[in-house]
Design a protein around this motif. Sequence first.
Motif, PDB file in Angstrom:
ATOM      1  N   LYS A 248      15.121 151.531  16.340  1.00 10.62           N
ATOM      2  CA  LYS A 248      13.920 151.705  17.167  1.00 10.62           C
ATOM      3  C   LYS A 248      13.021 150.477  17.073  1.00 10.62           C
ATOM      4  O   LYS A 248      12.530 149.954  18.087  1.00 10.62           O
ATOM      5  N   LYS A 249      12.824 149.979  15.839  1.00  8.15           N
ATOM      6  CA  LYS A 249      11.986 148.780  15.646  1.00  8.15           C
ATOM      7  C   LYS A 249      12.611 147.566  16.327  1.00  8.15           C
ATOM      8  O   LYS A 249      11.905 146.731  16.920  1.00  8.15           O
ATOM      9  N   GLU A 252      11.982 147.607  19.994  1.00 11.73           N
ATOM     10  CA  GLU A 252      10.597 147.314  20.342  1.00 11.73           C
ATOM     11  C   GLU A 252      10.214 145.857  20.044  1.00 11.73           C
ATOM     12  O   GLU A 252       9.438 145.258  20.796  1.00 11.73           O
ATOM     13  N   GLU A 253      10.741 145.321  18.943  1.00 13.37           N
ATOM     14  CA  GLU A 253      10.453 143.922  18.578  1.00 13.37           C
ATOM     15  C   GLU A 253      11.759 143.252  18.142  1.00 13.37           C
ATOM     16  O   GLU A 253      12.005 143.058  16.950  1.00 13.37           O
ATOM     17  N   TYR A 257      13.237 141.996  13.611  1.00 20.46           N
ATOM     18  CA  TYR A 257      13.958 142.854  12.662  1.00 20.46           C
ATOM     19  C   TYR A 257      15.462 142.593  12.623  1.00 20.46           C
ATOM     20  O   TYR A 257      16.192 143.327  11.959  1.00 20.46           O
ATOM     21  N   LEU A 315       9.420 148.073   7.136  1.00 19.52           N
ATOM     22  CA  LEU A 315       9.749 149.148   8.075  1.00 19.52           C
ATOM     23  C   LEU A 315       8.908 150.400   7.850  1.00 19.52           C
ATOM     24  O   LEU A 315       8.837 151.263   8.716  1.00 19.52           O
ATOM     25  N   HIS A 363       4.441 153.757   9.093  1.00 19.99           N
ATOM     26  CA  HIS A 363       4.205 152.548   9.889  1.00 19.99           C
ATOM     27  C   HIS A 363       3.656 151.442   8.987  1.00 19.99           C
ATOM     28  O   HIS A 363       3.116 151.697   7.930  1.00 19.99           O
ATOM     29  N   GLU A 364       3.831 150.229   9.458  1.00 17.28           N
ATOM     30  CA  GLU A 364       3.299 149.107   8.686  1.00 17.28           C
ATOM     31  C   GLU A 364       1.777 149.117   8.697  1.00 17.28           C
ATOM     32  O   GLU A 364       1.164 149.547   9.657  1.00 17.28           O
TER      33      GLU A 364
END
Length: 364
Positions: A248-249, A252-253, A257, A315, A363-364
């Motif tokens: 998922k991360k 999105e970015e 990652y 993460l 979340h971060e």
Amino acid sequence: MDFEGFYKGKKVLVTGHTGFKGSWLSIWLHSLGAEVVGLGLDPYSERDNYVLSGIGRKIKADLRVDIRDEAALKAVFEQYRPDIVFHLAAQPLVRLSYEIPVETYQTNVMGTIHVMEAIRHCPSVKVGVMITTDKCYENREQVWGYREDEPMGGYDPYSSSKGAAEIAISSWRRSFFNPSQFARHGKSIASVRAGNVIGGGDWAKDRIIPDCIRALEAGQAIGIRSPKAIRPWQHVLEPLSGYMLLAKKMWEEPTRYCEAWNFGPDAGSIVPVWDVAGMVIDAYGSGERKDLSDPDALHEANLLMLDISKARFRLGWNPRLDIRQSIDLTVDWYKRYRQGDVYELCLNEISLYCQMGGTGMGHE
């Protein structure tokens, strides 16, 4: 833990979906509304989680494809055009790798390269999560955990094949999926390493939990080959939650990652095999252990640990279960799999896991 609805409607290809981890991942993804395409070999036994859960009949496609067959693999990608790929297909056993070292390398190294090539030539794929193992590290039996940037290696054919696969993944990421050229290729590739994974529906040879359950069901003592070997034990849903959060991360970015990640347990779950068998007996309610250690046995590492600081801080992923909870949840499956709907049993365990401990989807 629904990953904020991320997987609903996503086309997700899982290699090795007939295997232990792959079946659990397919069940979880399917429950979240993903269109799952699974490709793998025939399951190991008629009692495997894949068979008893019936997940193959529920997902979009249930395919028998050997990842050593590059043409067949690419044809699947061309037909189903996945958005996300989780690559779990492997020859996963240390002791078996001594018997079939060439096949182990063909599957774990060339198979992984075939998957990456299929990803490279399939425009739809945005994210690839390549699953290897904690045994990919050059194991010095050190008392602190390995970090993601430490040297690859491996004593036995299995471990070294996974180290070689990691080197190949790193090479393909630099050569073909370089984050600095993301605008051109549009793909994000990561590798992930988990500890010794336990959970319901695993009947593989030479794994402690299946060995325990087979002995207990037969009313026999549990024979322990390596009673002093220390491993990072974790329930199967722990690393899977990490893989799914990472994907998922990455979506999105994508350039942030696309690297290597460890998903292991907390230090308290790093215990000897002998102790794990004792906890299984406690949870099962009966049984006994016996020491079968052989000084001339094939080499297997005695000590192996992962440092999970990176996943924790970058993460927001944390283990949810301690060793006792992991074993209790695992034994619960084996005590109940004959009594009802195994697919529902798995969904219930996923739901229970998502309600327990940790921060999991932090979340971060």
